[in-house]
Write an enzyme that holds these catalytic residues in place. Structure first.
Site, PDB file in Angstrom:
ATOM      1  N   ASN A 128       0.827  -1.218   0.000  1.00  0.00           N
ATOM      2  CA  ASN A 128       0.000   0.000   0.000  1.00  0.00           C
ATOM      3  C   ASN A 128       0.861   1.268   0.000  1.00  0.00           C
ATOM      4  O   ASN A 128       0.360   2.361   0.255  1.00  0.00           O
ATOM      5  CB  ASN A 128      -0.958   0.004   1.194  1.00  0.00           C
ATOM      6  CG  ASN A 128      -0.232   0.039   2.537  1.00  0.00           C
ATOM      7  OD1 ASN A 128       0.998   0.097   2.581  1.00  0.00           O
ATOM      8  ND2 ASN A 128      -0.976   0.017   3.624  1.00  0.00           N
ATOM      9  N   HIS A 182       3.418   1.917   2.047  1.00  0.00           N
ATOM     10  CA  HIS A 182       3.993   2.353   3.331  1.00  0.00           C
ATOM     11  C   HIS A 182       5.511   2.160   3.359  1.00  0.00           C
ATOM     12  O   HIS A 182       6.047   1.258   2.723  1.00  0.00           O
ATOM     13  CB  HIS A 182       3.305   1.688   4.531  1.00  0.00           C
ATOM     14  CG  HIS A 182       3.650   0.261   4.804  1.00  0.00           C
ATOM     15  ND1 HIS A 182       2.712  -0.738   4.887  1.00  0.00           N
ATOM     16  CD2 HIS A 182       4.843  -0.350   5.043  1.00  0.00           C
ATOM     17  CE1 HIS A 182       3.301  -1.882   5.164  1.00  0.00           C
ATOM     18  NE2 HIS A 182       4.598  -1.680   5.256  1.00  0.00           N
TER      19      HIS A 182
HETATM   20  C1  GLP Z   1       6.849  -4.246   6.807  1.00  0.00           C
HETATM   21  C2  GLP Z   1       7.883  -3.270   7.429  1.00  0.00           C
HETATM   22  C3  GLP Z   1       8.466  -2.351   6.378  1.00  0.00           C
HETATM   23  C4  GLP Z   1       8.688  -3.151   5.128  1.00  0.00           C
HETATM   24  C5  GLP Z   1       7.368  -3.514   4.515  1.00  0.00           C
HETATM   25  C6  GLP Z   1       7.463  -4.475   3.345  1.00  0.00           C
HETATM   26  O1  GLP Z   1       5.691  -4.382   7.512  1.00  0.00           O
HETATM   27  N1  GLP Z   1       7.434  -2.502   8.551  1.00  0.00           N
HETATM   28  O2  GLP Z   1       9.655  -1.767   6.880  1.00  0.00           O
HETATM   29  O3  GLP Z   1       9.419  -2.398   4.188  1.00  0.00           O
HETATM   30  O4  GLP Z   1       6.445  -3.953   5.486  1.00  0.00           O
HETATM   31  O5  GLP Z   1       7.742  -5.772   3.792  1.00  0.00           O
HETATM   32  P1  GLP Z   1       8.421  -6.866   2.867  1.00  0.00           P
HETATM   33  O6  GLP Z   1       9.789  -6.400   2.594  1.00  0.00           O
HETATM   34  O7  GLP Z   1       8.404  -8.128   3.689  1.00  0.00           O
HETATM   35  O8  GLP Z   1       7.575  -6.969   1.655  1.00  0.00           O
END
Ligand code: GLP
Length: 260
Positions: free
Chosen positions: A136, A138
């Site tokens: 999304n 973030h």
């Molecule tokens: C998580 C973390 C983020 C991360 C994102 C993507 O919840 N808080 O710092 O970048 O979500 O996660 P992933 O790298 O496992 O796709």
């Protein structure tokens, strides 16, 4: 913003690791901003290999994690304190006393967040921040509509983020509902930012962050205002970029003295 598209996830990890290693070699006391999640794991594995073979000395490096769940015991295997210890501090042979994770168990979370900001300032600020991005948009746990100037604070996790992270827990209900995260303003203070993303699940978020409007609806888009942000992604994560060919051309023609 520099956008680098590479054919595979492994190459994304290798190139991003080279950029981090370059920072550490240039400044042995570098402060690294550490992200959790699966996206940066290849970076950590690559840096760990360099530490093991003696080509990288991390003895004076400091680290600051982006975020932490609220309410998980510190020794819970999925607390970010545990994850950072397992994936970063130990394999990279960092001095544990120099590795910081926000405190998600403090009685006074607001004071703990302020203290975290102060600790980053006291360390001289982050030299290079590693970032992943959520589906999304973030970054850290700054969910859509996070203030673009926010600082470290308590946040409620979006249902999508809880669902995305449920894979790490035995039961989806065990995923905490709240977190403490560095703010977008905190992240923007880093001297450099390296965002990595791999796979088709990140294509829409990458397109929105890199080519969309700067908007709190896609927190990663704030990086368009960063003085030195590098986005390193694989072909799958680049699939929705309208200028992908241009980014490939630019990287292929990057002057040798600017390569890392
Ligand atoms: C998580 C973390 C983020 C991360 C994102 C993507 O919840 N808080 O710092 O970048 O979500 O996660 P992933 O790298 O496992 O796709």
């Amino acid at each position: 913003m520099e956008i680098i598209i590479l054919p595979s996830a492994a190459e994304v990890g290798r190139l991003a690791a080279r950029k981090i290693a370059r920072t550490i070699i240039t400044k042995p006391t570098a402060v690294i901003g550490l992200a959790t999640g699966s996206s940066p794991l290849a970076i950590y594995a690559e840096l760990a290999a360099q530490v093991r073979d003696g080509s990288l000395d991390t003895g004076q490096v400091s680290g600051f994690a982006l975020d932490e769940y609220v309410g998980l015991p510190a020794d819970h295997p999925e607390s970010y304190a545990s994850v950072i210890n397992r994936e970063v501090t130990t394999p990279l042979a960092l001095d544990a006393a120099r590795v910081h994770v926000p405190d998600g168990r403090a009685d006074d979370l607001e004071a703990a967040c302020a203290a975290y900001e102060e600790a980053i300032r006291d360390a001289g600020g982050v030299d290079i921040q590693i970032l992943g991005i959520g589906a999304n948009g973030h970054v850290g746990f700054n969910e859509p509509t996070s203030s673009l100037r926010s600082r470290t604070r308590l946040k409620t996790l979006a249902p999508q983020t809880r669902a995305d992270n449920a894979r790490f827990f035995d039961d989806p209900d065990q995923v905490p509902t709240h977190c403490v995260t560095q703010g977008l303003g905190t992240i923007m203070d880093a001297q450099q930012v390296v965002l990595v993303a791999q796979g088709p699940g990140k294509a829409a978020a990458i397109a929105a962050a890199v080519e969309g409007p700067v908007t709190a609806m896609c927190p990663g888009s704030v990086l368009q205002f960063h003085q030195h942000a590098t986005v390193i992604i694989d072909d799958a994560a680049a699939a929705e970029l309208s200028l992908a060919d241009y980014y490939r051309y630019t990287y292929a023609n990057k002057p040798s003295w600017q390569r890392f």
